[in-house]
Every structure is written in structure tokens, then in C-alpha cells.
Design an enzyme around this catalytic site. Structure first.
Site, PDB file in Angstrom:
ATOM      1  N   GLY A 121       0.769  -1.236   0.000  1.00  0.00           N
ATOM      2  CA  GLY A 121       0.000   0.000   0.000  1.00  0.00           C
ATOM      3  C   GLY A 121       0.798   1.282   0.000  1.00  0.00           C
ATOM      4  O   GLY A 121       0.229   2.361   0.120  1.00  0.00           O
ATOM      5  N   TRP A 132       2.336   2.733  -2.525  1.00  0.00           N
ATOM      6  CA  TRP A 132       1.962   3.562  -3.676  1.00  0.00           C
ATOM      7  C   TRP A 132       0.577   4.165  -3.466  1.00  0.00           C
ATOM      8  O   TRP A 132       0.315   5.283  -3.894  1.00  0.00           O
ATOM      9  CB  TRP A 132       2.037   2.751  -4.967  1.00  0.00           C
ATOM     10  CG  TRP A 132       3.425   2.714  -5.556  1.00  0.00           C
ATOM     11  CD1 TRP A 132       4.610   2.751  -4.877  1.00  0.00           C
ATOM     12  CD2 TRP A 132       3.762   2.656  -6.932  1.00  0.00           C
ATOM     13  NE1 TRP A 132       5.657   2.700  -5.756  1.00  0.00           N
ATOM     14  CE2 TRP A 132       5.173   2.635  -7.021  1.00  0.00           C
ATOM     15  CE3 TRP A 132       3.016   2.593  -8.097  1.00  0.00           C
ATOM     16  CZ2 TRP A 132       5.847   2.574  -8.234  1.00  0.00           C
ATOM     17  CZ3 TRP A 132       3.690   2.528  -9.310  1.00  0.00           C
ATOM     18  CH2 TRP A 132       5.087   2.526  -9.382  1.00  0.00           C
ATOM     19  N   ASP A 189      -5.151  -5.853  -5.504  1.00  0.00           N
ATOM     20  CA  ASP A 189      -4.058  -6.805  -5.352  1.00  0.00           C
ATOM     21  C   ASP A 189      -4.630  -8.156  -4.955  1.00  0.00           C
ATOM     22  O   ASP A 189      -5.757  -8.232  -4.454  1.00  0.00           O
ATOM     23  CB  ASP A 189      -3.069  -6.332  -4.279  1.00  0.00           C
ATOM     24  CG  ASP A 189      -1.693  -6.973  -4.425  1.00  0.00           C
ATOM     25  OD1 ASP A 189      -0.755  -6.244  -4.805  1.00  0.00           O
ATOM     26  OD2 ASP A 189      -1.554  -8.181  -4.178  1.00  0.00           O
ATOM     27  N   ASP A 246      -7.427 -10.212  -9.142  1.00  0.00           N
ATOM     28  CA  ASP A 246      -6.337 -10.752  -9.945  1.00  0.00           C
ATOM     29  C   ASP A 246      -6.357 -10.056 -11.299  1.00  0.00           C
ATOM     30  O   ASP A 246      -7.353 -10.142 -12.028  1.00  0.00           O
ATOM     31  CB  ASP A 246      -6.545 -12.262 -10.108  1.00  0.00           C
ATOM     32  CG  ASP A 246      -5.444 -12.957 -10.879  1.00  0.00           C
ATOM     33  OD1 ASP A 246      -4.618 -12.267 -11.520  1.00  0.00           O
ATOM     34  OD2 ASP A 246      -5.412 -14.198 -10.849  1.00  0.00           O
ATOM     35  N   ASP A 293       2.755  -1.416 -10.002  1.00  0.00           N
ATOM     36  CA  ASP A 293       4.039  -1.851  -9.457  1.00  0.00           C
ATOM     37  C   ASP A 293       4.031  -3.369  -9.290  1.00  0.00           C
ATOM     38  O   ASP A 293       4.542  -3.910  -8.320  1.00  0.00           O
ATOM     39  CB  ASP A 293       4.288  -1.144  -8.117  1.00  0.00           C
ATOM     40  CG  ASP A 293       5.737  -1.207  -7.670  1.00  0.00           C
ATOM     41  OD1 ASP A 293       6.635  -1.215  -8.527  1.00  0.00           O
ATOM     42  OD2 ASP A 293       5.974  -1.238  -6.447  1.00  0.00           O
ATOM     43  N   LYS A 346       5.907  -0.757 -13.591  1.00  0.00           N
ATOM     44  CA  LYS A 346       7.209  -1.382 -13.323  1.00  0.00           C
ATOM     45  C   LYS A 346       7.466  -2.377 -14.455  1.00  0.00           C
ATOM     46  O   LYS A 346       6.560  -3.098 -14.870  1.00  0.00           O
ATOM     47  CB  LYS A 346       7.196  -2.137 -12.003  1.00  0.00           C
ATOM     48  CG  LYS A 346       8.528  -2.860 -11.730  1.00  0.00           C
ATOM     49  CD  LYS A 346       8.454  -3.890 -10.618  1.00  0.00           C
ATOM     50  CE  LYS A 346       8.168  -3.259  -9.307  1.00  0.00           C
ATOM     51  NZ  LYS A 346       8.357  -4.190  -8.176  1.00  0.00           N
TER      52      LYS A 346
END
EC number: 2.1.1.166
Length: 196
Positions: free
Chosen positions: A52, A54, A72, A88, A111, A151
Site C-alpha cells: 500500500g 503507492w 491486489d 487478480d 508496481d 514497473k
């Protein structure tokens, strides 16, 4: 990271002192300062949000008028102006669920990282695959002219992913924040001006 290295980790220490959930907060802070991915009043989707940090940075950047939704597989504790849900990114129905809950997003931040196996080829391919899944969700919820950051494990498939994203945005830039470990292969792909 070896325990001795962790003790010397400047960003980890700062995160603990400043109340961030992980050192990753400083990566987004640096990226947002340089590229203004998230602004005041923005609606933000954070894919791969746990633990958490970000979400914390996004909620601060978006301010009181902003909204952040984190997604997440793992639970991430909610904050003021930031909710989280389990989901997901590879689930085809997640894009619709997120769109119903969030509406249009001004920014999508991602990320994501797979459970690392230690086999670089497998880990790299898996991480890029997660990014493509996240990009499909992004395509459903990101408003025209919106921004994103992903990312990216640098490697064999990274250039193909950058090219894919380059077709959807006015500008893309690969960068490595100071807060990233020097030995890490991670880069961040900043995407500005979604063509929708």
C-alpha cells in the site's frame, strides 16, 4: 537482500520513519515529481497495490478531492481517500468490476511483480505478462489524456511492451528512480497522454 544490506538501506529507513508501508513509496514520489503522473483531484487505479505504499503516495498527491482504488491478490489496508479490493489482474472480469466501482481513472499506476522463482527468464516473462494484463484493465478505465506508470523487469520482452504502450500514449519514457536498488533490473515505464 542480506540483513546487513537492509540495515544500510536509506530508503527503507526513511519509509519506516515517515510512515510509509515500504521503500517503494519513494519510487512513485520521484516519478510523480518528475512527470506529474498524478495531480490534485485525480482518480487513480493502483494495480498490484499491496502493501500500500503507492496508495499512500497516490492519495497524498490526489488530495482530498481525489480517489484511489488499489487492487491486489493480497489485502492492503485502506487509507483516507484510498480503498482497496482483492483481485487478480489476469481475471478477465476484473476490468468491468473496477470500472463499475471506480468509473474513469485519470491515472493508472502499476508496481506488479510476480512471486520471484529465481529463474530470471521465467520471472521476466511472467512480469511482462502481468503488465499486459494490467494494460488491458488500464485500457478499459483510463480517461483520454490520462497517465500511467508500469514497473518493467528489463530484459528480452521489455522493448516489445514499451512499443505496445507507445501506441497508446502521446509520450513514453523508461526511467530508473534513485530509490530503485542499483542491482535491480526494474525500470519504470512512464506513459503520458492516453490516446483512448
Amino acid at each position: 537482500m542480506r540483513p546487513l544490506d537492509a540495515k544500510k538501506d536509506h530508503y527503507r529507513k526513511m519509509a519506516r520513519e515517515q510512515g510509509y508501508r515500504s521503500r517503494a513509496a519513494y519510487k512513485l514520489k520521484e516519478l510523480n515529481k518528475a512527470y506529474r503522473i498524478i495531480g490534485a483531484g485525480f482518480t487513480v487505479l493502483d494495480l498490484g497495490c499491496a502493501p500500500g505504499s503507492w496508495m499512500q503516495v497516490a492519495a497524498s498527491a490526489a488530495g482530498n478531492r481525489g480517489t484511489v482504488l488499489g487492487v491486489d491478490l493480497e489485502y492492503a489496508e485502506e487509507l483516507n481517500h484510498a480503498e482497496s479490493m482483492r483481485g487478480d489482474v489476469e481475471d478477465e472480469s476484473l476490468a468491468e468490476t473496477v470500472a463499475e466501482r471506480l468509473g474513469r481513472a485519470d491515472a493508472v499506476i502499476c508496481d506488479l511483480s510476480p512471486q520471484v522463482s529465481g529463474n530470471w527468464s521465467v520471472d521476466h516473462a511472467r512480469q511482462i505478462s502481468l503488465n499486459y494484463a494490467a494494460a488491458r484493465i488500464m485500457g478499459r478505465v483510463l480517461a483520454p489524456k490520462g497517465n500511467a506508470v508500469f514497473k518493467v523487469f528489463d530484459g528480452e520482452y521489455a522493448a516489445e511492451f514499451r512499443e505496445h504502450m507507445g501506441h497508446m500514449f502521446s509520450k513514453t519514457k523508461s526511467t530508473k528512480p534513485q530509490a530503485s536498488r542499483k542491482q535491480s533490473s526494474e525500470l519504470y515505464l512512464v506513459c503520458l497522454g492516453f490516446r483512448g
